[in-house]
Design a protein around this motif. Structure first.
Motif, PDB file in Angstrom:
ATOM      1  N   LEU A  96       0.862  -1.183   0.000  1.00 34.20           N
ATOM      2  CA  LEU A  96       0.000   0.000   0.000  1.00 34.20           C
ATOM      3  C   LEU A  96       0.902   1.237   0.000  1.00 34.20           C
ATOM      4  CD1 LEU A  96      -2.585  -1.124   2.691  1.00 34.20           C
ATOM      5  CD2 LEU A  96      -2.770  -1.280   0.205  1.00 34.20           C
ATOM      6  N   LEU A  97       0.367   2.345  -0.512  1.00 33.66           N
ATOM      7  CA  LEU A  97       1.139   3.591  -0.485  1.00 33.66           C
ATOM      8  C   LEU A  97       0.988   4.234   0.885  1.00 33.66           C
ATOM      9  CD1 LEU A  97       0.512   5.159  -3.999  1.00 33.66           C
ATOM     10  CD2 LEU A  97       2.504   3.940  -3.148  1.00 33.66           C
ATOM     11  N   ALA A  98       2.092   4.395   1.568  1.00 33.30           N
ATOM     12  CA  ALA A  98       2.068   4.856   2.954  1.00 33.30           C
ATOM     13  C   ALA A  98       1.507   6.280   3.077  1.00 33.30           C
ATOM     14  CB  ALA A  98       3.472   4.810   3.537  1.00 33.30           C
ATOM     15  N   LYS A  99       1.681   7.066   2.007  1.00 31.78           N
ATOM     16  CA  LYS A  99       1.266   8.463   2.107  1.00 31.78           C
ATOM     17  C   LYS A  99      -0.240   8.641   1.925  1.00 31.78           C
ATOM     18  CE  LYS A  99       4.389   9.518  -0.746  1.00 31.78           C
ATOM     19  NZ  LYS A  99       5.330  10.089  -1.738  1.00 31.78           N
ATOM     20  N   LEU A 100      -0.870   7.594   1.377  1.00 30.68           N
ATOM     21  CA  LEU A 100      -2.296   7.721   1.087  1.00 30.68           C
ATOM     22  C   LEU A 100      -3.110   6.970   2.130  1.00 30.68           C
ATOM     23  CD1 LEU A 100      -2.198   7.098  -2.773  1.00 30.68           C
ATOM     24  CD2 LEU A 100      -1.842   9.219  -1.517  1.00 30.68           C
ATOM     25  N   ASN A 101      -4.319   7.448   2.372  1.00 26.88           N
ATOM     26  CA  ASN A 101      -5.171   6.743   3.320  1.00 26.88           C
ATOM     27  C   ASN A 101      -5.881   5.590   2.605  1.00 26.88           C
ATOM     28  OD1 ASN A 101      -7.372   7.794   1.942  1.00 26.88           O
ATOM     29  ND2 ASN A 101      -7.650   9.497   3.371  1.00 26.88           N
ATOM     30  N   VAL A 102      -6.702   4.886   3.358  1.00 26.90           N
ATOM     31  CA  VAL A 102      -7.354   3.683   2.829  1.00 26.90           C
ATOM     32  C   VAL A 102      -8.139   4.001   1.555  1.00 26.90           C
ATOM     33  CG1 VAL A 102      -9.204   2.029   3.291  1.00 26.90           C
ATOM     34  CG2 VAL A 102      -7.472   2.499   5.037  1.00 26.90           C
ATOM     35  N   TYR A 103      -8.923   5.069   1.647  1.00 23.68           N
ATOM     36  CA  TYR A 103      -9.750   5.425   0.510  1.00 23.68           C
ATOM     37  C   TYR A 103      -8.895   5.690  -0.736  1.00 23.68           C
ATOM     38  CZ  TYR A 103     -13.032   7.993  -2.397  1.00 23.68           C
ATOM     39  OH  TYR A 103     -13.817   8.394  -3.434  1.00 23.68           O
ATOM     40  N   GLU A 104      -7.842   6.496  -0.543  1.00 26.26           N
ATOM     41  CA  GLU A 104      -7.014   6.876  -1.692  1.00 26.26           C
ATOM     42  C   GLU A 104      -6.263   5.680  -2.270  1.00 26.26           C
ATOM     43  OE1 GLU A 104      -6.008  11.434  -0.300  1.00 26.26           O
ATOM     44  OE2 GLU A 104      -4.968   9.735   0.600  1.00 26.26           O
ATOM     45  N   ASN A 105      -5.848   4.782  -1.364  1.00 24.68           N
ATOM     46  CA  ASN A 105      -5.161   3.587  -1.846  1.00 24.68           C
ATOM     47  C   ASN A 105      -6.076   2.750  -2.726  1.00 24.68           C
ATOM     48  OD1 ASN A 105      -2.349   2.774  -1.153  1.00 24.68           O
ATOM     49  ND2 ASN A 105      -2.985   3.558   0.838  1.00 24.68           N
ATOM     50  N   VAL A 106      -7.314   2.594  -2.275  1.00 18.18           N
ATOM     51  CA  VAL A 106      -8.258   1.774  -3.038  1.00 18.18           C
ATOM     52  C   VAL A 106      -8.627   2.457  -4.350  1.00 18.18           C
ATOM     53  CG1 VAL A 106     -10.568   0.755  -2.983  1.00 18.18           C
ATOM     54  CG2 VAL A 106      -9.120   0.659  -0.955  1.00 18.18           C
ATOM     55  N   GLU A 107      -8.656   3.789  -4.305  1.00 19.66           N
ATOM     56  CA  GLU A 107      -9.086   4.570  -5.472  1.00 19.66           C
ATOM     57  C   GLU A 107      -8.049   4.536  -6.610  1.00 19.66           C
ATOM     58  OE1 GLU A 107      -8.900   8.727  -4.766  1.00 19.66           O
ATOM     59  OE2 GLU A 107     -10.697   9.176  -5.930  1.00 19.66           O
ATOM     60  N   LEU A 108      -6.799   4.281  -6.235  1.00 16.65           N
ATOM     61  CA  LEU A 108      -5.679   4.450  -7.162  1.00 16.65           C
ATOM     62  C   LEU A 108      -5.868   3.823  -8.553  1.00 16.65           C
ATOM     63  CD1 LEU A 108      -3.103   6.025  -6.819  1.00 16.65           C
ATOM     64  CD2 LEU A 108      -1.940   3.926  -6.150  1.00 16.65           C
ATOM     65  N   PRO A 109      -6.271   2.546  -8.641  1.00 15.93           N
ATOM     66  CA  PRO A 109      -6.416   1.969  -9.984  1.00 15.93           C
ATOM     67  C   PRO A 109      -7.469   2.686 -10.815  1.00 15.93           C
ATOM     68  CG  PRO A 109      -6.437   0.261  -8.305  1.00 15.93           C
ATOM     69  CD  PRO A 109      -6.527   1.571  -7.584  1.00 15.93           C
ATOM     70  N   LEU A 110      -8.490   3.221 -10.147  1.00 16.18           N
ATOM     71  CA  LEU A 110      -9.552   3.913 -10.893  1.00 16.18           C
ATOM     72  C   LEU A 110      -9.039   5.213 -11.477  1.00 16.18           C
ATOM     73  CD1 LEU A 110     -12.598   3.313  -8.533  1.00 16.18           C
ATOM     74  CD2 LEU A 110     -11.812   1.973 -10.483  1.00 16.18           C
ATOM     75  N   ILE A 111      -8.112   5.860 -10.756  1.00 16.36           N
ATOM     76  CA  ILE A 111      -7.531   7.097 -11.283  1.00 16.36           C
ATOM     77  C   ILE A 111      -6.777   6.797 -12.571  1.00 16.36           C
ATOM     78  CG2 ILE A 111      -5.749   8.834 -10.880  1.00 16.36           C
ATOM     79  CD1 ILE A 111      -6.616   8.834  -7.961  1.00 16.36           C
ATOM     80  N   TYR A 112      -6.012   5.692 -12.537  1.00 15.12           N
ATOM     81  CA  TYR A 112      -5.257   5.359 -13.747  1.00 15.12           C
ATOM     82  C   TYR A 112      -6.168   4.804 -14.827  1.00 15.12           C
ATOM     83  CZ  TYR A 112      -1.103   6.438 -11.162  1.00 15.12           C
ATOM     84  OH  TYR A 112      -0.164   7.124 -10.454  1.00 15.12           O
ATOM     85  N   ALA A 113      -7.389   4.440 -14.451  1.00 15.32           N
ATOM     86  CA  ALA A 113      -8.359   4.004 -15.458  1.00 15.32           C
ATOM     87  C   ALA A 113      -9.111   5.198 -16.026  1.00 15.32           C
ATOM     88  CB  ALA A 113      -9.332   3.011 -14.849  1.00 15.32           C
ATOM     89  N   ASN A 114      -8.748   6.417 -15.545  1.00 19.04           N
ATOM     90  CA  ASN A 114      -9.411   7.638 -16.028  1.00 19.04           C
ATOM     91  C   ASN A 114     -10.905   7.629 -15.778  1.00 19.04           C
ATOM     92  OD1 ASN A 114      -7.692   9.576 -16.840  1.00 19.04           O
ATOM     93  ND2 ASN A 114      -7.487   8.794 -18.936  1.00 19.04           N
ATOM     94  N   MET A 115     -11.310   7.098 -14.642  1.00 22.08           N
ATOM     95  CA  MET A 115     -12.741   7.042 -14.360  1.00 22.08           C
ATOM     96  C   MET A 115     -13.208   8.383 -13.812  1.00 22.08           C
ATOM     97  SD  MET A 115     -14.659   4.243 -12.075  1.00 22.08           S
ATOM     98  CE  MET A 115     -14.303   2.971 -13.245  1.00 22.08           C
ATOM     99  N   PRO A 116     -14.356   8.853 -14.254  1.00 22.44           N
ATOM    100  CA  PRO A 116     -14.854  10.125 -13.744  1.00 22.44           C
ATOM    101  C   PRO A 116     -15.124  10.073 -12.231  1.00 22.44           C
ATOM    102  CG  PRO A 116     -16.470   9.084 -15.154  1.00 22.44           C
ATOM    103  CD  PRO A 116     -15.220   8.294 -15.294  1.00 22.44           C
ATOM    104  N   GLY A 117     -15.059  11.226 -11.614  1.00 27.28           N
ATOM    105  CA  GLY A 117     -15.067  11.337 -10.156  1.00 27.28           C
ATOM    106  C   GLY A 117     -16.197  10.647  -9.417  1.00 27.28           C
TER     107      GLY A 117
END
Lengths: 264, 630
Positions: A96-117
């Motif tokens: 897991l990315l230490a700098k990110l919280n649980v939500y942000e860690n889980v969200e990460l693949p969706l960001i790289y999938a360019n999913m809308p907010g």
């Protein structure tokens, strides 16, 4: 049709002058929705297999077809896309990315999938909900226990609804009890129709899965053989523990020789 | 979308390592600040130069000068009448020329009123003089057509001349009479007081208590000249002489403010001694510590010496030394060390008793004056006695003020202008027969014009206008090309190009410091990515492409340099005002919008370059290696 088709895959690492055949011609199919374990002692090539299946690396020879797509010769961007869209990773040390919280860690693949907010938020919350960590959503990884961290990692693996879940020793860093709950989670994931592959060296964990793929020295060991082999070993170990084997005179002599320091 | 997230991520990253980020940004901050300061300084200098060029008539002004005729015409050069009034008449027919101003100067004339005198250059001019020289009338009127027609004895004075001839500040001398070489002239107008934009700004500053006290007491505090001395040395030599003079009533002598004030020192303060051709010769004549302020003129500089001759002498000697070093000139007026102790007599003659030592005379007498001073003195009216408390009312800090006033003020010539009708000049001073008409101006024995200046209609047609002027003048000069055109254009171009050179070299130096700042960013970011290999591996594993990683790192670098740029702008503003405060530049630094944009853009470009290599390296990492990295 198989979700994963591996055809005569070889992977050769060159370390200095030496060539190491991590995989020496492996072919196997894993069907859609199957729950398999890939086992073998260390050095057997199971980690390499995992990396190839996970598109982190490409084979030296042979082909790998994931969901009908040949990834063995794909370029880096395509591999990234496949990792993002078709594969969910769970690692032994969570990653897991230490700098990110649980939500942000889980969200990460969706960001790289360019999913809308909005959609992204919905999916992220769903995934966290699924692993039962809604109350830790704003925590950082260092505020979580090992089991919780691994559940976050599973949520991250699931969030993009990939067809294949690859887990590399997912219980390796956990105590038995916590490991059990994680395995339960995998069973559930598998029941929902995902193709799940567990890589492990632990036969007990391998026993969880309906199918075991055993590797040794970069080669596939047949399923039957593997089964037999393991139980034979277990039985032998048991027997060895209960009654000492009769020892041959020569052996005895040798042993005595050693024990007695040369006394006849 | 992802881009915005990247920027957000960049800020988060910076925030996570606040101290390190500040250190990293420091290079950029200082680079941008120095870039801005440099731009502000050059902009200030450019503004000053531009102002100067406008002050001397602007770029539309063309002056016709004498020059050697080409070799082929040398033998017949005499057939040309030279620059005469006829040229002006002819040039006026050109539609491309807005105004033509022929002038005839009379230098070394003696301008007197009551017992005060000055020695300005008298200009015989016609109405277009006003437009061509960018003059403005403050009181009364300028020379009219009627004056020119009739050869009236009227005069228009510059403000400094008025201040010199009248005691009270801001006198309205219109309607009063002055004498030029003995001929009585009626003052019909006064030119505006020309003040540099910077001095204008200074006006608003409150006077310092010291100066206030000085004016209130009517006595120059002795300390002031001392204070001033060293400051003055910083000024441009020579500028001083032409500055405003502040005649001092030296009558106060006895109450003697220790004789510190210039003229008093030598005891030559006595008005009667001075007036006749200043034997006492103020050393070097023309130095006025005074400022543009009329206020100072009233100050009674205590006559000196009698009260404390020894001190006066000491001071005088000190000053003289300075002057000999060639730095001086600006400090309080001339003192001949020889004469301390002479009681000032001016006071007995009453308040109006003022000494005026024309600069030229100063030459003879003044042992202390530098060559430069003398040179200046010749051209300008001077006053032997000055008060050093100058400008007390207007601007607080006399030393600063004087310094400023003494620097090359582009308006000094304009402020000391004395203008009479051209026809009058010709009739009275150039031996042209009286009652002559304009055309007969050419018939005098000295019919040459001192200056022939024209203002072109439009800058766009400048070249055409010059060509046409040449044609016209060739006609009046009977084909002899014994003239040339002196335009501000070259000067302007030279200024522009030298400014560009200064800006360029300054920009390169500041740019190098920015570049160093950029290297700092590169360095830190390289360290930061090797610290974050694992993070990069994880991101790659969940689907980040190489370009995503590349952009992430690049954006981080840009955010870093952009923030550094913003902080640098703030620091630059601070630096500029600090420079302004400590250096007291003649030309105030100006922060222009363009310099802000350029600095910030440059900072961002540096950020892009600084982030590029680390970003590339990060993107090249194999996901597998990155994941395994411990």
């Amino acid at each position: 049709m198989a979700m994963i088709e591996v055809r005569d895959v070889r992977k050769i690492y060159t370390v200095g002058e030496q060539k190491i055949h991590a995989l020496a011609g492996v072919s196997l199919d894993i069907d859609k929705g199957e729950y398999v374990s890939i086992i073998g002692p260390s050095g057997s090539g199971k980690s390499t297999m995992m990396q190839l299946l996970g598109c982190l690396d490409t084979p030296t020879e042979g082909s790998i077809i994931l969901d009908g797509m040949d990834v063995s010769r794909a370029n880096s961007n395509t591999l990234s896309w496949v990792r993002n869209q078709k594969i969910g990773f769970v690692f032994q040390n969570f990653n897991l990315l230490a700098k990110l919280n649980v939500y942000e860690n889980v969200e990460l693949p969706l960001i790289y999938a360019n999913m809308p907010g909005r959609e992204r938020r919905k999916r992220t919350l769903e995934a966290i909900e699924a692993v039962g960590l809604m109350e830790r959503i704003n925590n950082r990884p260092n505020q979580l226990s090992g089991g919780q961290s691994q559940r976050v990692a599973i949520a991250r693996a699931l969030v993009n609804r990939p067809k294949i879940i690859l887990a590399d020793e997912p219980t390796g860093a956990l105590d038995t009890q916590t490991g059990e709950t994680i395995l339960q989670l995998f069973r559930e994931v598998s029941r929902r129709g995902n193709t799940v592959a567990l890589v492990t060296h632990d036969p007990d964990i391998a026993m969880e899965t309906p199918r075991r793929i055993e590797l040794r020295d970069g080669k596939l060991v047949s399923a039957q053989e593997s089964h037999y082999h393991r139980f034979k070993q277990a039985a032998q170990a048991e027997a060895a523990a209960e009654e000492p084997q009769p020892v041959s005179i020569v052996e005895q002599a040798l042993r005595g020789d050693m024990n007695n320091g040369g006394n006849p | 979308m992802r881009f915005l997230l990247g920027i957000f991520q960049g800020f988060k990253e910076i925030w996570a390592h606040k101290f390190r980020s500040i250190l990293t940004m420091l290079g950029i901050i200082l680079g941008v600040a120095s870039l801005m300061a440099m731009f502000a300084m050059t902009a200030g200098i450019a503004n000053g130069t531009r102002e100067f060029i406008v002050a001397i008539g602007g770029v539309e002004k063309v002056e016709v000068r004498d020059s050697e005729p080409p070799p082929s015409q040398e033998s017949i050069a005499e057939i040309s009448p030279g620059r005469t009034y006829q040229d002006a008449v002819a040039l006026r027919t050109s539609p491309l020329i807005a105004a033509v101003s022929p002038t005839v100067d009379l230098s070394g004339a003696r301008l007197t009123r009551l017992n005060m005198s000055s020695r300005p250059t008298i200009i015989g001019a016609e109405y277009p003089f006003l437009e061509v020289e960018n003059h403005e009338i403050e009181l009364g009127r300028f020379i009219s057509d009627m004056d020119m027609e009739m050869g009236n004895r009227v005069v228009v004075l510059g403000r400094n001349i008025v201040d010199e001839l009248w005691t009270e500040p801001n006198t309205d001398p219109v309607g009063q009479f002055v004498k030029i070489n003995g001929y009585t002239f009626k003052v019909v107008g006064v030119f505006k007081r020309y003040v540099r934009a910077r001095d204008e700004r200074m006006k608003n500053k409150a006077p310092s208590p010291l100066a206030m006290a000085a004016t209130n007491r009517g006595v120059t505090p002795s300390a002031q000249p001392i204070l001033r001395g060293p400051n003055d040395t910083a000024g441009l030599p020579g500028g001083s002489g032409i500055e405003r003079m502040q005649p001092t009533i030296s009558g106060a002598g006895a109450e003697g403010s220790t004789g510190s004030s210039g003229g008093g020192l030598g005891g030559q303060g006595g008005g009667q001694r001075r007036r006749p051709r200043g034997e006492g010769g103020p050393s070097g004549g023309p130095r006025f510590a005074g400022t543009n302020s009329p206020a100072g003129t009233n100050t009674i500089a205590g006559g000196p010496g009698s009260s404390d001759p020894a001190q006066a002498e000491r001071r005088a000697r000190w000053r003289q030394q300075r002057q000999q070093q060639g730095e001086g000139g600006q400090s309080g007026a001339g003192f001949t060390p020889g004469g301390p102790g002479l009681p000032p007599t001016a006071g007995q003659q009453g308040g109006a008793n003022r000494q005026r030592g024309p600069g030229g005379e100063g030459e003879q007498g003044g042992p202390g004056g530098s060559a430069r001073q003398r040179e200046m003195a010749g051209a300008t009216p001077t006053s032997t006695t000055t008060t050093t408390s100058g400008g007390g009312q207007r601007s607080g800090d006399p030393s600063r003020d004087a310094r400023r006033a003494n620097r090359g003020d582009p308006f000094r010539f304009k402020n000391t202008a004395v203008v009479i009708p051209l026809s009058t000049m010709q009739q009275i001073f150039k031996s042209v027969k009286p009652n002559a008409t304009n055309s007969s101006i050419n018939e005098g024995q000295d019919n040459k014009l001192t200056r022939l200046t024209a203002r072109v209609n439009s800058f766009e047609t400048f070249e055409d206008t010059l060509a046409q002027m040449r044609t016209i003048l060739l006609l009046t000069h009977r084909g002899i090309e014994d003239f040339t055109f002196d335009t501000r254009l070259e000067q302007f171009d030279r200024m522009e190009s030298s400014m560009a050179a200064v800006r360029m070299s300054g920009g390169i130096i500041a740019g190098i410091s920015l570049l160093v700042g950029g290297l700092g960013i590169t360095n830190i970011m390289l360290a930061s990515i090797s610290e974050r290999v694992r993070e990069i591996g994880i991101r790659r594993a969940v689907g980040a492409r190489g370009i995503d990683i590349f952009l992430q790192i690049l954006i981080e670098g840009i955010v870093l340099s952009f923030m550094g740029g913003l902080l640098g702008l703030a620091a630059g503003v601070g630096l500029v005002s600090f420079l302004e405060f400590i250096v007291t530049l003649d030309n105030a630094p100006v922060i222009e919008a363009s310099s802000i944009i350029v600095s910030l853009t440059y900072a961002i470009i540096v950020g892009i370059f600084a982030g590029f290599y680390p970003a590339y390296k990060a993107a090249q990492l194999s996901p597998l290696q990155a994941l395994r990295y411990e």
